[in-house]
Structure formats: C-alpha cells, structure tokens
Motif scaffolding. Structure first.
Motif, PDB file in Angstrom:
ATOM      1  N   ALA A  46       1.834   0.153  -7.276  1.00 41.02           N
ATOM      2  CA  ALA A  46       0.531  -0.662  -6.834  1.00 41.02           C
ATOM      3  C   ALA A  46       1.008  -2.152  -7.087  1.00 41.02           C
ATOM      4  O   ALA A  46       0.852  -3.005  -6.073  1.00 41.02           O
ATOM      5  N   HIS A  47       1.974  -2.268  -8.144  1.00 40.92           N
ATOM      6  CA  HIS A  47       2.038  -3.619  -8.838  1.00 40.92           C
ATOM      7  C   HIS A  47       3.114  -4.486  -7.935  1.00 40.92           C
ATOM      8  O   HIS A  47       3.369  -5.449  -7.878  1.00 40.92           O
ATOM      9  N   ILE A  48       3.900  -3.648  -7.125  1.00 43.98           N
ATOM     10  CA  ILE A  48       4.789  -4.145  -6.123  1.00 43.98           C
ATOM     11  C   ILE A  48       4.377  -3.958  -4.684  1.00 43.98           C
ATOM     12  O   ILE A  48       5.176  -4.337  -3.791  1.00 43.98           O
ATOM     13  N   SER A  49       3.097  -3.569  -4.524  1.00 46.46           N
ATOM     14  CA  SER A  49       2.539  -3.369  -3.229  1.00 46.46           C
ATOM     15  C   SER A  49       2.625  -4.579  -2.336  1.00 46.46           C
ATOM     16  O   SER A  49       2.651  -4.506  -0.958  1.00 46.46           O
ATOM     17  N   GLU A  50       2.618  -5.910  -2.823  1.00 45.80           N
ATOM     18  CA  GLU A  50       2.415  -7.172  -1.986  1.00 45.80           C
ATOM     19  C   GLU A  50       4.021  -7.475  -1.705  1.00 45.80           C
ATOM     20  O   GLU A  50       4.145  -8.365  -0.996  1.00 45.80           O
ATOM     21  N   GLU A  51       4.880  -6.601  -2.076  1.00 43.09           N
ATOM     22  CA  GLU A  51       6.417  -6.651  -1.814  1.00 43.09           C
ATOM     23  C   GLU A  51       6.932  -5.448  -0.960  1.00 43.09           C
ATOM     24  O   GLU A  51       7.943  -5.408  -0.714  1.00 43.09           O
ATOM     25  N   VAL A  52       5.881  -4.811  -0.400  1.00 40.18           N
ATOM     26  CA  VAL A  52       6.236  -3.403   0.138  1.00 40.18           C
ATOM     27  C   VAL A  52       5.803  -3.585   1.619  1.00 40.18           C
ATOM     28  O   VAL A  52       4.711  -4.030   1.982  1.00 40.18           O
ATOM     29  N   ALA A  53       6.604  -2.945   2.606  1.00 39.77           N
ATOM     30  CA  ALA A  53       6.153  -3.147   4.056  1.00 39.77           C
ATOM     31  C   ALA A  53       5.276  -1.862   4.138  1.00 39.77           C
ATOM     32  O   ALA A  53       5.625  -0.815   3.535  1.00 39.77           O
ATOM     33  N   GLY A  54       4.294  -1.858   4.714  1.00 40.46           N
ATOM     34  CA  GLY A  54       3.390  -0.857   5.186  1.00 40.46           C
ATOM     35  C   GLY A  54       2.731  -0.347   3.886  1.00 40.46           C
ATOM     36  O   GLY A  54       2.648   0.992   3.691  1.00 40.46           O
ATOM     37  N   ALA A  55       2.343  -1.271   2.904  1.00 38.16           N
ATOM     38  CA  ALA A  55       1.877  -0.845   1.653  1.00 38.16           C
ATOM     39  C   ALA A  55       0.903   0.138   1.688  1.00 38.16           C
ATOM     40  O   ALA A  55       0.934   0.961   0.651  1.00 38.16           O
ATOM     41  N   GLN A  56      -0.252   0.172   2.373  1.00 37.76           N
ATOM     42  CA  GLN A  56      -1.328   1.000   2.328  1.00 37.76           C
ATOM     43  C   GLN A  56      -0.979   2.493   2.749  1.00 37.76           C
ATOM     44  O   GLN A  56      -1.414   3.276   2.048  1.00 37.76           O
ATOM     45  N   ARG A  57       0.185   3.040   3.368  1.00 37.38           N
ATOM     46  CA  ARG A  57       0.737   4.142   3.250  1.00 37.38           C
ATOM     47  C   ARG A  57       1.824   4.390   2.301  1.00 37.38           C
ATOM     48  O   ARG A  57       1.908   5.404   1.779  1.00 37.38           O
ATOM     49  N   THR A  58       2.887   3.658   2.257  1.00 35.68           N
ATOM     50  CA  THR A  58       3.909   3.453   1.552  1.00 35.68           C
ATOM     51  C   THR A  58       3.604   3.829  -0.094  1.00 35.68           C
ATOM     52  O   THR A  58       4.171   4.522  -0.855  1.00 35.68           O
ATOM     53  N   ALA A  59       2.657   3.022  -0.428  1.00 36.08           N
ATOM     54  CA  ALA A  59       2.707   2.979  -2.167  1.00 36.08           C
ATOM     55  C   ALA A  59       1.945   4.261  -2.492  1.00 36.08           C
ATOM     56  O   ALA A  59       2.263   4.773  -3.594  1.00 36.08           O
ATOM     57  N   ALA A  80      -3.295   7.130  -6.434  1.00 33.73           N
ATOM     58  CA  ALA A  80      -2.951   6.761  -5.144  1.00 33.73           C
ATOM     59  C   ALA A  80      -4.160   6.490  -3.939  1.00 33.73           C
ATOM     60  O   ALA A  80      -3.694   5.822  -3.308  1.00 33.73           O
ATOM     61  N   GLU A  81      -5.156   7.208  -4.073  1.00 29.15           N
ATOM     62  CA  GLU A  81      -6.263   6.798  -3.098  1.00 29.15           C
ATOM     63  C   GLU A  81      -6.754   5.276  -3.304  1.00 29.15           C
ATOM     64  O   GLU A  81      -7.009   4.545  -2.311  1.00 29.15           O
ATOM     65  N   LEU A  82      -6.745   4.887  -4.741  1.00 27.60           N
ATOM     66  CA  LEU A  82      -7.360   3.625  -4.765  1.00 27.60           C
ATOM     67  C   LEU A  82      -6.160   2.613  -4.394  1.00 27.60           C
ATOM     68  O   LEU A  82      -6.716   1.545  -3.800  1.00 27.60           O
ATOM     69  N   VAL A  83      -5.109   2.795  -4.584  1.00 21.72           N
ATOM     70  CA  VAL A  83      -3.851   1.903  -4.153  1.00 21.72           C
ATOM     71  C   VAL A  83      -3.831   1.954  -2.476  1.00 21.72           C
ATOM     72  O   VAL A  83      -3.686   0.665  -2.120  1.00 21.72           O
ATOM     73  N   SER A  84      -4.225   2.916  -2.121  1.00 22.91           N
ATOM     74  CA  SER A  84      -4.051   2.873  -0.455  1.00 22.91           C
ATOM     75  C   SER A  84      -5.300   2.147  -0.075  1.00 22.91           C
ATOM     76  O   SER A  84      -4.928   1.628   1.037  1.00 22.91           O
ATOM     77  N   SER A  85      -6.374   2.252  -0.654  1.00 22.41           N
ATOM     78  CA  SER A  85      -7.557   1.182  -0.274  1.00 22.41           C
ATOM     79  C   SER A  85      -7.369  -0.111  -0.517  1.00 22.41           C
ATOM     80  O   SER A  85      -7.684  -1.117   0.319  1.00 22.41           O
ATOM     81  N   MET A  86      -6.657  -0.494  -1.744  1.00 19.32           N
ATOM     82  CA  MET A  86      -6.443  -1.989  -1.982  1.00 19.32           C
ATOM     83  C   MET A  86      -5.114  -2.237  -2.671  1.00 19.32           C
ATOM     84  O   MET A  86      -4.696  -2.219  -3.682  1.00 19.32           O
ATOM     85  N   SER A 101      -1.047  -6.338  -6.244  1.00 13.60           N
ATOM     86  CA  SER A 101      -0.267  -6.230  -7.299  1.00 13.60           C
ATOM     87  C   SER A 101      -1.392  -6.472  -8.685  1.00 13.60           C
ATOM     88  O   SER A 101      -0.810  -6.040  -9.635  1.00 13.60           O
ATOM     89  N   ALA A 102      -2.491  -6.839  -8.234  1.00 17.27           N
ATOM     90  CA  ALA A 102      -3.520  -6.899  -9.335  1.00 17.27           C
ATOM     91  C   ALA A 102      -3.739  -5.554  -9.734  1.00 17.27           C
ATOM     92  O   ALA A 102      -4.199  -5.226 -10.846  1.00 17.27           O
ATOM     93  N   GLY A 103      -3.627  -4.521  -8.892  1.00 18.73           N
ATOM     94  CA  GLY A 103      -3.794  -2.920  -9.150  1.00 18.73           C
ATOM     95  C   GLY A 103      -4.846  -2.590  -9.831  1.00 18.73           C
ATOM     96  O   GLY A 103      -6.117  -2.763  -9.616  1.00 18.73           O
ATOM     97  N   LEU A 104      -4.814  -2.126 -11.009  1.00 19.02           N
ATOM     98  CA  LEU A 104      -5.875  -1.477 -11.800  1.00 19.02           C
ATOM     99  C   LEU A 104      -6.921  -2.060 -12.206  1.00 19.02           C
ATOM    100  O   LEU A 104      -8.191  -1.698 -12.006  1.00 19.02           O
ATOM    101  N   TYR A 105      -6.756  -3.436 -12.591  1.00 18.09           N
ATOM    102  CA  TYR A 105      -7.850  -4.274 -12.919  1.00 18.09           C
ATOM    103  C   TYR A 105      -8.721  -4.648 -11.916  1.00 18.09           C
ATOM    104  O   TYR A 105      -9.894  -5.078 -11.859  1.00 18.09           O
ATOM    105  N   TYR A 106      -7.874  -4.908 -10.799  1.00 17.37           N
ATOM    106  CA  TYR A 106      -8.723  -5.227  -9.758  1.00 17.37           C
ATOM    107  C   TYR A 106      -9.555  -4.168  -9.165  1.00 17.37           C
ATOM    108  O   TYR A 106     -10.789  -4.202  -8.614  1.00 17.37           O
TER     109      TYR A 106
END
Length: 525
Positions: A266-279, A99-105, A108-113
């Motif tokens: 993380a993988h749908i974060s580019e389709e999410v509103a306010g992704a940095q907090r929501t994801a 969750a910490e990593l997703v909030s920072s980045m 959709s690339a997620g884990l490998y990014y």
C-alpha cells in the motif's frame, strides 16, 4: 460515498514497466486524484517487482533465524511446527481484508487514510491520527529490530570464525547497527526504478537462501535427525509458565514478527503500475509465500534439532547459529550464515523504504512536527530522501535499547503491536461504521468481508494482549517485557498532542490537488 463513482470507471491494466503506456499512467493518476492526491512519484514498480518487495520485506529465512528462540522456549518441536502454522490462517484474514482496502484506495497514506474514510465523520480525524501514529511506531521500531538483528548475525559470524576467541561487545554491536543504518539510508534514497530492480535481486537471494537452508538442515543432519513423531509432537516448556497451553501460545511471537510489513504494497502504491490490482495481489502472494516457506523451514529445523536445551544454552547470540554450526560444521555454517546476513540486510533495506513512505505520507497531511521537511521529494531521485534519513535516525535512537537484552526483545514485540493495531483499526471500521462506505476496487471480498474482518480483528485483539506478557510467570527486571512501556509512551505522546493541539489543526487526510487544477492545496478531503 467514500470515493467518487468515477473510480469504478477507471480502467486498470497490469503491464511491464517497459510497456507502461500513457493511458495506464493516466488511469493510475486519475484514481489517485480521486483520492485527493497529486502524482509525485514515478510509477516504476511492475507486478513482479511489487510482489518481490512485499515478499522480501518479510525476509523469511532471516526472520525465522531472528525469532527462532521463541518457539524453542515455548514448546520446543511443537512450538516450531505448530506455533508457526496456526497463526498463519488468522494472519491471512488480516492480509485479505487489507488487500481489499488497498485495492479500493491505493495511496501511500495507506492505513491511516483507510481509517479516516471508514470512520464516522465526527471521529474521522481521531481514527486517522491513532492509526498513523501506531503504524509509524511499528515501522520505525521494526527497522531497528531488523537491523539490530543483522548486527547480531554479524557478531555471531565473528564469534564462530574465531572459535569463540572474539566476542563482540554491546557497544561494538551498536556500532555495527549504525553502519547498517547509514548504508540503508543511502540505498533507500535511490530513485524508484533502482529500488524496483533491486527487489528482484532481493527475492532471488531470499528464496534461494531459504531453500538452501531447508535442504542443508534435512540432508546434513543425517542420522542425528529426530523421529517424525518427535519432530511434530514433542513438547518442551522452557518458559517458566506453569500452564503448558499458555506457554505454547507465546511461540506465536515468531510468525507474528515475521508476518509484518506486508502493508508495504500500500505504501509504495503511488509508485506501482496498475496499483489497484497489483498491490492487493502483492500482499496476498507475499504473505502466502512467506507462510509456506517459513513452515517448511521450521519443519526442517525441528527434524535437525537433536537437543532444544543445547541450543538455548549456546553462547552464540542467536540459537539458529548454533543449530547450523551443529549440523553443517564451521565452514558450512559460515557459508549459509553469510547468505542469511545478506537476506537480513536487504529485508532491512526494504523495510526502510516502506517506513519512509509512511513518514512522507503522514507529513504530506501535515501530521508530523516539521512536516514541511519530511514531505519534500528530492528533485534528483524523486523520492522522499528527508523522510528516509528521519527513519534511520529514529531507528538509531531505538537501537540504544539494544544495550539491554530485555529492552531489545521488548522492542520487537512493540513493533508487532504497533503494526497490527494499525492493521486492525481500518478493518474494524470497515465492518462497523464503514460497511456502506467502501467503493470496491479490482479485488473485493464481497459478502465475505464481514466474517473475515471479524476474525481478523478478534485475532489482532488476542495477539496484542499476548505480546504484552513476559516470557516467564515470575517476571524480573531482566526478564520483563517492556513492550507496554514503549507502546504506552507513544500512546501517551499522541494522546496529549491530540488533546492539547492536534485536534485543532489535524483534520485527517488533506487534498493537495484541486478538481479544477487550480491552487487550493491543503483543502480537507
């Protein structure tokens, strides 16, 4: 710095889709541009829909039904109750770190990014390559595992409804799998707003069916319930391992298989509103909710199980079907089983969306053969339709293993191993080479990232080794765990590809947006 300091200045607000303002969209897309990618999706997942997606992909009642045999064999009542609860604490450390990593980045690339950005520059591309292939292996095999189990559930319903007169063959079960995969391909190809709304239906069916199952098992078992002492402390070792402690550990397979896929936020974060907090919120709420409901369901199962041996010797494909049949009778069993099939179906649909986004992102960075096809966005739905059908085709090929019970069980283990290796790799890099590289997002573990990360990596290392072991001490071709063959096959392919050619052309995530809005697409991040 891993990400420009501009990221800290990005203002992120969580609003409903209907109230998703232009400043909000600009904030999300600005942050995505800081990560090196242009916005290609519509941001139509709200907070509640993202949480519903992360929760639905774990499909608690269907997943418990699918993996019920593991705790039955590895501890009986103790395996059900404590074999679920103990791993939950460790899985939450993995989820918190992710969750910490997703909030920072949030990309959709997620884990490998994440791995690419946190690894030493010299090994950035290699870390990204390993993480990406591990995640893809887990994603595609998990789609197959979920959908094949859904086919088995349908086969179980046919057997019960015909009083055992009709037993679905392996070939017919595979045919059902293909029909499910085709239907999922159609569903997963839909536009983002359709997928977002569907997840509200998914979560209602998921939670409602789980609660109904818990109540039904506790109420309808009546005087046939075992005592509270037996429900929580009776241990039965049916594994063939002489060491009871080791036998009990094998019960961890059930929660580990269930508690996968939460990287979907993380993988749908580019389709999410306010992704940095929501994801990150979706990851934490989804995992915790699944853990609580799953434990309550297993407690209900433990009370309702009068004989572990009878369930294990049932002629039905899934022991849970026999438990419902014993407790609820034929009509009651078929009623609750119908809803469980629906839950399993929608879990597979959610996982199909998740896997397609991973394929799309990896292809966007030109890491897959035929990347130019798999990274295409359909102009009508604005979703990666080609990637969706690649996932379904891959799952159909994996489904051929279903003709062997041992191979099918190994496929489930391989999906967990692949996913958790991809989860642990960026977390390991976060607590080693990436300690000073992460720019905290809205959600941060602060100084606790180190102990939590160490526990998470240690747990994954342990569980991966555990999942390679066969269920019995004296392995036979029929009872062997072939997960190591599946995982090593992918590892060997990825390694040879890297040594022969990939190290020359794959340099990790690449930009597809230029700071000056000109046309330097393909510039390395």
């Amino acid at each position: 710095m891993l990400i420009s300091e501009k990221q800290a200045e990005v203002s992120v607000h969580t609003t409903s889709i209907e109230g998703y303002s232009t400043p909000q969209r600009n904030a999300d897309d600005t942050l995505l541009a800081e990560l090196g990618y242009k916005a290609e999706f519509k941001r139509e997942f709200s907070m509640i829909e993202t949480i519903a997606f992360a929760f639905s992909i774990m499909g608690v009642v269907a997943s418990v039904t699918s993996t019920f045999s593991f705790p039955l064999v590895s501890g009986g009542h103790v395996g059900m109750v404590w074999g679920w609860l103990i791993p939950c604490f460790f899985v939450m450390t993995v989820a918190s770190s992710m969750a910490e990593l997703v909030s920072s980045m949030p990309t959709s690339a997620g884990l490998y990014y994440f791995s690419a950005k946190l690894a030493p520059p010299k090994y950035s591309a290699l870390a990204s390559w390993i993480t990406g292939w591990a995640n893809i292996t887990g994603q595609v095999t998990l789609v197959c595992s979920i959908d094949f189990t859904c086919a088995q559930m349908i086969a179980t319903a046919i057997a019960v409804s015909s009083d055992g007169a009709t037993i679905v063959s392996s070939g017919a079960t595979y045919g059902i799998l293909l029909a499910i995969l085709f239907t999922h391909g159609l569903v997963c190809s839909a536009a983002t707003n359709v997928l977002a709304r569907l997840n509200l239906f998914y979560v209602i069916v998921n939670v409602g069916t789980t609660i109904a199952a818990i109540v039904a098992l506790l109420v309808c078992s009546g005087d046939n319930k075992v005592s509270t002492k037996d429900a929580f402390t009776m241990f039965e070792n049916n594994t063939g391992w002489s060491n009871n402690g080791w036998a009990f550990l094998l019960a961890f397979t059930s929660p580990m298989w269930t508690l996968t896929g939460y990287d979907s936020a993380a993988h749908i974060s580019e389709e999410v509103a306010g992704a940095q907090r929501t994801a990150p919120i979706a990851i934490l709420v989804g995992v915790f909710g699944t853990q609580v409901l799953g434990w309550l369901l297993f407690i209900a199962c433990s009370f309702a199980t009068a004989s572990v041996t009878d369930l294990l010797t049932s002629a039905l494909p899934l022991p849970m079907g026999q438990l419902f049949l014993d407790v609820l009778g034929k009509r009651g069993m078929l009623a609750i089983w119908s809803f469980i099939i629906v839950v399993q179906f929608v879990t597979g649909a959610a996982q199909g969306v998740d896997a397609s986004r991973v394929i799309f992102a990896f292809a966007r960075d030109n890491a897959l053969p035929g990347s130019r096809w798999w990274k295409r966005i359909n102009r009508h739905t604005q979703t990666p339709v080609n990637a969706v059908w690649l996932v379904m085709a891959g799952a159909a090929v994996c489904g051929l293993l279903g003709f062997s019970a041992a191979a099918l069980s190994s496929l489930a283990g391989a999906s967990v191993i692949g996913l958790y290796v991809s989860y642990a790799t960026p977390i390991f890099l976060r607590i080693t080479s990436g300690r000073d590289k992460l720019v905290p997002g809205t959600f941060s573990l602060g100084r606790w990232y180190m102990p939590i990360g160490i526990i998470a990596v240690a747990w994954v290392s342990f569980i991966v080794v555990l999942l390679f072991f066969p269920s019995t001490q004296t392995a036979t071709p029929v009872g062997m765990n072939y997960a190591v063959v599946i995982i090593m096959g992918v590892f060997v392919f990825a390694s040879i590809s890297w040594v022969v050619s990939a190290h020359k052309w794959f340099h990790g995530p690449i930009k597809n947006i230029d700071d000056s809005a000109s046309s330097l697409e393909g510039k390395e991040l």
